[in-house]
Design a protein around this motif. Sequence first.
Motif, PDB file in Angstrom:
ATOM      1  N   VAL A 199       0.433  -1.524   0.163  1.00 18.13           N
ATOM      2  CA  VAL A 199       0.239   0.042   0.096  1.00 18.13           C
ATOM      3  C   VAL A 199       0.998   1.511  -0.035  1.00 18.13           C
ATOM      4  O   VAL A 199       0.495   2.645  -1.114  1.00 18.13           O
ATOM      5  N   LEU A 200       1.967   1.534   0.629  1.00 22.41           N
ATOM      6  CA  LEU A 200       2.614   2.476   0.698  1.00 22.41           C
ATOM      7  C   LEU A 200       3.319   2.367  -0.332  1.00 22.41           C
ATOM      8  O   LEU A 200       3.540   3.497  -0.763  1.00 22.41           O
ATOM      9  N   SER A 201       3.871   1.541  -1.093  1.00 20.26           N
ATOM     10  CA  SER A 201       4.621   2.137  -2.591  1.00 20.26           C
ATOM     11  C   SER A 201       2.956   2.549  -3.570  1.00 20.26           C
ATOM     12  O   SER A 201       3.880   2.772  -4.431  1.00 20.26           O
ATOM     13  N   MET A 202       2.630   1.822  -3.380  1.00 17.89           N
ATOM     14  CA  MET A 202       1.271   2.658  -4.306  1.00 17.89           C
ATOM     15  C   MET A 202       1.166   3.523  -3.658  1.00 17.89           C
ATOM     16  O   MET A 202       0.158   5.018  -4.879  1.00 17.89           O
ATOM     17  N   ILE A 203       0.329   4.508  -3.027  1.00 15.44           N
ATOM     18  CA  ILE A 203       0.348   5.728  -1.931  1.00 15.44           C
ATOM     19  C   ILE A 203       1.943   6.485  -2.602  1.00 15.44           C
ATOM     20  O   ILE A 203       1.187   7.980  -2.881  1.00 15.44           O
ATOM     21  N   ILE A 204       3.080   5.855  -2.469  1.00 16.59           N
ATOM     22  CA  ILE A 204       3.624   7.487  -3.112  1.00 16.59           C
ATOM     23  C   ILE A 204       4.106   7.035  -4.994  1.00 16.59           C
ATOM     24  O   ILE A 204       4.307   8.161  -5.099  1.00 16.59           O
ATOM     25  N   ILE A 205       3.710   6.448  -4.906  1.00 15.19           N
ATOM     26  CA  ILE A 205       3.519   6.203  -6.928  1.00 15.19           C
ATOM     27  C   ILE A 205       2.899   7.362  -7.440  1.00 15.19           C
ATOM     28  O   ILE A 205       2.613   8.147  -8.022  1.00 15.19           O
ATOM     29  N   ALA A 206       1.421   6.697  -6.372  1.00 15.22           N
ATOM     30  CA  ALA A 206      -0.025   7.461  -6.876  1.00 15.22           C
ATOM     31  C   ALA A 206       0.145   9.392  -6.841  1.00 15.22           C
ATOM     32  O   ALA A 206      -0.141  10.100  -7.239  1.00 15.22           O
ATOM     33  N   SER A 207       0.698   9.627  -5.582  1.00 13.07           N
ATOM     34  CA  SER A 207       1.151  10.896  -5.083  1.00 13.07           C
ATOM     35  C   SER A 207       1.941  11.733  -6.108  1.00 13.07           C
ATOM     36  O   SER A 207       1.989  13.198  -6.464  1.00 13.07           O
ATOM     37  N   TYR A 208       2.787  11.371  -6.895  1.00  9.79           N
ATOM     38  CA  TYR A 208       3.863  11.263  -7.802  1.00  9.79           C
ATOM     39  C   TYR A 208       2.705  11.810  -9.119  1.00  9.79           C
ATOM     40  O   TYR A 208       3.077  12.507  -9.326  1.00  9.79           O
ATOM     41  N   LEU A 209       1.695  10.384  -8.792  1.00  6.38           N
ATOM     42  CA  LEU A 209       1.409  11.144 -10.432  1.00  6.38           C
ATOM     43  C   LEU A 209       0.114  12.347 -10.544  1.00  6.38           C
ATOM     44  O   LEU A 209      -0.030  12.912 -11.397  1.00  6.38           O
ATOM     45  N   PHE A 210      -0.274  12.364  -9.250  1.00  3.08           N
ATOM     46  CA  PHE A 210      -1.186  13.379  -8.936  1.00  3.08           C
ATOM     47  C   PHE A 210      -0.429  14.834  -8.936  1.00  3.08           C
ATOM     48  O   PHE A 210      -1.016  15.766  -9.356  1.00  3.08           O
ATOM     49  N   LEU A 211       1.085  14.992  -9.369  1.00  2.00           N
ATOM     50  CA  LEU A 211       1.083  15.912  -9.294  1.00  2.00           C
ATOM     51  C   LEU A 211       1.571  16.223 -11.101  1.00  2.00           C
ATOM     52  O   LEU A 211       2.484  17.504 -11.198  1.00  2.00           O
ATOM     53  N   LYS A 212       1.461  15.266 -11.529  1.00  4.22           N
ATOM     54  CA  LYS A 212       2.248  15.987 -12.855  1.00  4.22           C
ATOM     55  C   LYS A 212       1.034  15.804 -14.119  1.00  4.22           C
ATOM     56  O   LYS A 212       0.028  16.183 -13.406  1.00  4.22           O
ATOM     57  N   LYS A 213       1.338  14.652 -15.560  1.00  4.13           N
ATOM     58  CA  LYS A 213       0.454  15.330 -16.372  1.00  4.13           C
ATOM     59  C   LYS A 213      -0.833  14.602 -16.206  1.00  4.13           C
ATOM     60  O   LYS A 213      -1.428  13.608 -16.034  1.00  4.13           O
ATOM     61  N   LYS A 214      -2.209  15.298 -16.314  1.00  2.00           N
ATOM     62  CA  LYS A 214      -3.472  14.700 -15.435  1.00  2.00           C
ATOM     63  C   LYS A 214      -4.071  14.300 -17.139  1.00  2.00           C
ATOM     64  O   LYS A 214      -4.818  15.445 -17.491  1.00  2.00           O
ATOM     65  N   ASN A 215      -3.912  12.700 -16.657  1.00  2.00           N
ATOM     66  CA  ASN A 215      -4.358  12.412 -18.087  1.00  2.00           C
ATOM     67  C   ASN A 215      -5.151  11.046 -18.011  1.00  2.00           C
ATOM     68  O   ASN A 215      -4.949  10.513 -16.863  1.00  2.00           O
ATOM     69  N   LEU A 216      -5.604  10.782 -18.705  1.00  2.00           N
ATOM     70  CA  LEU A 216      -6.266   8.964 -18.422  1.00  2.00           C
ATOM     71  C   LEU A 216      -5.492   7.551 -18.169  1.00  2.00           C
ATOM     72  O   LEU A 216      -6.124   7.259 -17.385  1.00  2.00           O
ATOM     73  N   LEU A 217      -4.529   8.004 -18.600  1.00  2.00           N
ATOM     74  CA  LEU A 217      -3.866   6.640 -18.101  1.00  2.00           C
ATOM     75  C   LEU A 217      -2.806   7.058 -16.578  1.00  2.00           C
ATOM     76  O   LEU A 217      -3.124   5.948 -15.904  1.00  2.00           O
ATOM     77  N   ASN A 218      -2.683   8.075 -16.322  1.00  2.00           N
ATOM     78  CA  ASN A 218      -2.704   8.407 -14.833  1.00  2.00           C
ATOM     79  C   ASN A 218      -3.553   8.302 -14.019  1.00  2.00           C
ATOM     80  O   ASN A 218      -3.346   7.764 -13.086  1.00  2.00           O
ATOM     81  N   PHE A 219      -4.566   8.508 -14.179  1.00  2.00           N
ATOM     82  CA  PHE A 219      -5.552   8.429 -13.414  1.00  2.00           C
ATOM     83  C   PHE A 219      -6.414   7.192 -13.096  1.00  2.00           C
ATOM     84  O   PHE A 219      -6.952   6.792 -12.131  1.00  2.00           O
ATOM     85  N   SER A 220      -6.369   6.904 -14.344  1.00  2.00           N
ATOM     86  CA  SER A 220      -6.664   5.092 -14.289  1.00  2.00           C
ATOM     87  C   SER A 220      -5.362   4.173 -13.463  1.00  2.00           C
ATOM     88  O   SER A 220      -5.694   3.425 -12.405  1.00  2.00           O
ATOM     89  N   ILE A 221      -4.166   4.423 -13.329  1.00  2.00           N
ATOM     90  CA  ILE A 221      -2.946   4.082 -11.922  1.00  2.00           C
ATOM     91  C   ILE A 221      -3.588   4.721 -11.038  1.00  2.00           C
ATOM     92  O   ILE A 221      -3.274   3.415  -9.935  1.00  2.00           O
TER      93      ILE A 221
END
Length: 455
Positions: A199-221
């Motif tokens: 869970v922690l690893s997934m939170i770290i990856i997701a928190s980075y994606l929240f700050l990057k380009k907002k696209n369908l792939l990022n939000f799907s992940i």
Amino acid sequence: MKKIIVLAFVALLIRFILIIYYIPIFEKSDISQNLDKHKVYKFLIKINNQRPFQSKTDTQYYSEKDLSNEFIIKSYAKRSIRMNDDEEQNYAIAVNFLKGNNYSIFDHNKQNYRHTAHQHSFQVFIYKYFIDKQINFDYFIFLYIFINLILFFLSVVFFYKLSLIFLNERLSKISTFTYCLYPSIFFYIGPLFFYENLVLSMIIIASYLFLKKKNLLNFSIIIIFAVISLLLRFQTVFIWFLLFTLFTFYDFYTYRKIKSFLPIISFILIAYIAHKPILDKNYILFENKTLTTSSGVSFFIGANENARGSWDGTGKAVNEHKSKIENNLNELEMSKMYFNAGIEWIKNNPHDYLILQFRKIAIYFLPQNYSILPGNRIHNPINVISHIGLFLFLLKVLRNKEFNYKNLVILTPIIGSLLISLLFFIGYRWRYYAEPYMVLTAIIFYSQIIKRHNK
């Protein structure tokens, strides 16, 4: 980036070695008698015979008569490796279900099988599949180890990328190196069989994606990670809901577009669909669409006259109140009784509860670590430096009113983790979700002080 890849690989290798060293194995009991014949057991027993979670409690979930049942014995026959005690209970629930006793464990006081949803149900479904298909369950634990290592490797890379948003390249490397060496991540929780690691690893990856380009792939992940995290550890709903809400308000405030609400709506919808089998299962058991029957007890542990703010390992407060509860109530009804008792105590003792909440905060920030492996009660200097840096970072944000989106994203896992702890009790497995962000905020603050001093 090459150096970070090397660092991530080295960190992965060290975690793998520690996992092998500390992975728990069964002791001989009525349901695991032929361990000496198992290659995995023979290999692990040579490495270390003093592992965490080593206990003889695995028989407690069955009646004495059923300990000689062929199906139960067969379910454990090929197993060499234990999980932690909570997950072994989930495994026993899966065994009992397949044996015909529904989702239950044996109540030795009442001498019958008691329906239970005290633990996470998603894992029970997984364990049922492996048992029913007669797949050696050691393979599942190997699969967990593999996923743990892969996600950890990715979390190191993405933590570096996250750090680059706030720091220069050199400081981002320092931040990432500190993340790899942080006591809980490196030693106290990271190498152990806890789904918090995934869970922690997934939170770290997701928190980075929240700050990057907002696209369908990022939000799907992000949504996939969020839903899996909730299935494994539902208490992270505090963190995920705050992250999605923060993004929604920020994006709508910036662009004034209805599509800003799509990610949070999609998250809620998919999370509901994923949890519906659990809700349906528990409705059949308790006539109530609940996810767990543990919330009332957990709330009471953190709100009663004997509460001290942390987990009550003795069970004193719970057992004392249990004697006041009708013996014929089911697990959900008992949970509600505990919840009501906690609420009643708060109403009658608001001042004491306020003091208890401050005590919880103090325990949360004690520079100690999860209490399984040795040295956990040492005031670890790395924790001290990190916690002080976080406090100073928060003071600076408040003083300068730096409530920008980037700062709020990296503060959200800390806030969510603290909310879980204040609502229930302090557990360093819950603080675990916040600790990488404590590292990052501390290094951001210290770097700004050094930069100002050098000027």
